[in-house]
Design a protein around this motif. Structure first.
Motif, mmCIF file in Angstrom:
data_model
loop_
_atom_site.group_PDB
_atom_site.id
_atom_site.type_symbol
_atom_site.label_atom_id
_atom_site.label_comp_id
_atom_site.label_asym_id
_atom_site.label_seq_id
_atom_site.Cartn_x
_atom_site.Cartn_y
_atom_site.Cartn_z
ATOM 1 N N ARG A 1 2.644 -15.743 7.877
ATOM 2 C CA ARG A 1 2.311 -14.415 7.360
ATOM 3 C C ARG A 1 1.096 -14.002 7.989
ATOM 4 N N PHE A 2 0.993 -12.687 8.615
ATOM 5 C CA PHE A 2 -0.157 -11.992 9.289
ATOM 6 C C PHE A 2 -0.577 -10.781 8.512
ATOM 7 N N SER A 3 -2.047 -10.547 8.905
ATOM 8 C CA SER A 3 -2.607 -9.459 8.268
ATOM 9 C C SER A 3 -3.699 -8.928 9.251
ATOM 10 N N ASP A 4 -3.965 -7.938 8.816
ATOM 11 C CA ASP A 4 -5.250 -6.951 9.660
ATOM 12 C C ASP A 4 -6.313 -7.031 8.852
ATOM 13 N N THR B 1 -5.700 -8.078 2.913
ATOM 14 C CA THR B 1 -5.271 -7.363 1.824
ATOM 15 C C THR B 1 -3.705 -7.531 1.515
ATOM 16 N N SER B 2 -2.825 -7.341 2.613
ATOM 17 C CA SER B 2 -1.560 -7.477 2.532
ATOM 18 C C SER B 2 -1.345 -8.120 3.857
ATOM 19 N N PHE B 3 -0.187 -8.818 3.717
ATOM 20 C CA PHE B 3 0.313 -9.773 4.498
ATOM 21 C C PHE B 3 1.612 -9.717 4.876
ATOM 22 N N GLU B 4 2.140 -9.687 6.122
ATOM 23 C CA GLU B 4 3.561 -9.430 6.470
ATOM 24 C C GLU B 4 4.002 -10.809 6.989
ATOM 25 N N LEU C 1 1.169 -5.000 13.878
ATOM 26 C CA LEU C 1 1.915 -5.256 12.450
ATOM 27 C C LEU C 1 2.663 -4.042 12.292
ATOM 28 N N SER C 2 3.313 -3.895 11.231
ATOM 29 C CA SER C 2 4.102 -2.694 10.836
ATOM 30 C C SER C 2 3.255 -1.376 10.883
ATOM 31 N N ASN C 3 1.766 -1.356 10.386
ATOM 32 C CA ASN C 3 1.137 -0.325 10.305
ATOM 33 C C ASN C 3 0.581 0.009 11.627
ATOM 34 N N GLY C 4 0.922 -0.682 12.683
ATOM 35 C CA GLY C 4 0.282 -0.658 14.108
ATOM 36 C C GLY C 4 -0.959 -1.261 14.392
ATOM 37 N N ASN C 5 -1.692 -1.920 13.578
ATOM 38 C CA ASN C 5 -2.825 -2.745 13.593
ATOM 39 C C ASN C 5 -2.540 -4.001 14.307
ATOM 40 N N PRO C 6 -3.551 -4.699 15.316
ATOM 41 C CA PRO C 6 -3.263 -5.744 15.403
ATOM 42 C C PRO C 6 -3.499 -7.098 14.303
ATOM 43 N N ALA C 7 -2.654 -8.013 14.316
ATOM 44 C CA ALA C 7 -2.830 -9.177 13.622
ATOM 45 C C ALA C 7 -4.141 -9.760 13.717
#
Length: 172
Positions: free
Chosen positions: A116-119, A122-125, A156-162
């Motif tokens: 799982r990855f996050s920027d 707080t939330s991980f994908e 990530l899905s929000n466009g930010n890098p992991a």
């Protein structure tokens, strides 16, 4: 040990697999928990932490560490030392990659590993294995475990890098 050979008249590729049959009622985890460690394991419950290092027996089983030694050290990405997953620079691409140990028998022992990855922590994908499959690090297998390398997603899905990665381990 089973060997399957296909023959099309030109080529004869083959594959050999080893099947281990356990006594009825014995799981791979049970066999592991009664294995030889630095000290005797007295509390073999999956959720227990007999060495007090903050890693449950299940996580020790999943990542190949000794449940009797307080060792929170990181994994050596060549597989020479088992430990917690690490993020490191991928020498090929120059980007970051998440490295983690996985049991060779993970599919038959019922363990799933999900990167799982996050920027922002707080939330991980979850990683999409079909689009971004992890690869086994060459030479990292010791016959029971191997190291996987998974590049951090560019976005990530929000466009930010992991910026952060972790591994979720689920047991049956």
């Amino acid at each position: 040990t089973l060997q399957l050979t296909a023959d099309d008249g030109f080529n004869q590729p083959s594959q050999t697999i080893t099947v281990t049959v356990l006594e009825e009622g014995t799981s791979t985890y049970d066999t592991w928990s009664t294995g030889s460690f630095a000290n005797a394991v007295t509390d073999t419950a999956m959720t227990s932490d007999p060495d007090g290092d903050g890693r449950s027996n299940m996580m020790e089983f999943a990542f190949g560490t000794d449940p009797t030694l307080m060792d929170m050290g990181p994994l050596a990405i060549d597989g020479s030392r088992h430990g917690a997953p690490v993020a490191a620079v991928d020498t090929v691409s120059g980007g970051f990659a998440l490295y983690f140990m996985r049991r060779d028998d993970h599919a038959t022992s019922g363990i799933t590993y999900t990167a799982r990855f996050s920027d922002d922590l707080t939330s991980f994908e979850a990683n999409d294995d079909s689009a971004n499959p992890p690869e086994i690090v060459p030479g990292s297998s010791d016959g029971e475990y191997h190291v996987l390398k998974l590049p951090f997603p560019a976005s990530l899905s929000n466009g930010n890098p992991a910026r952060f990665g972790c591994v979720e381990v689920l047991a049956p």
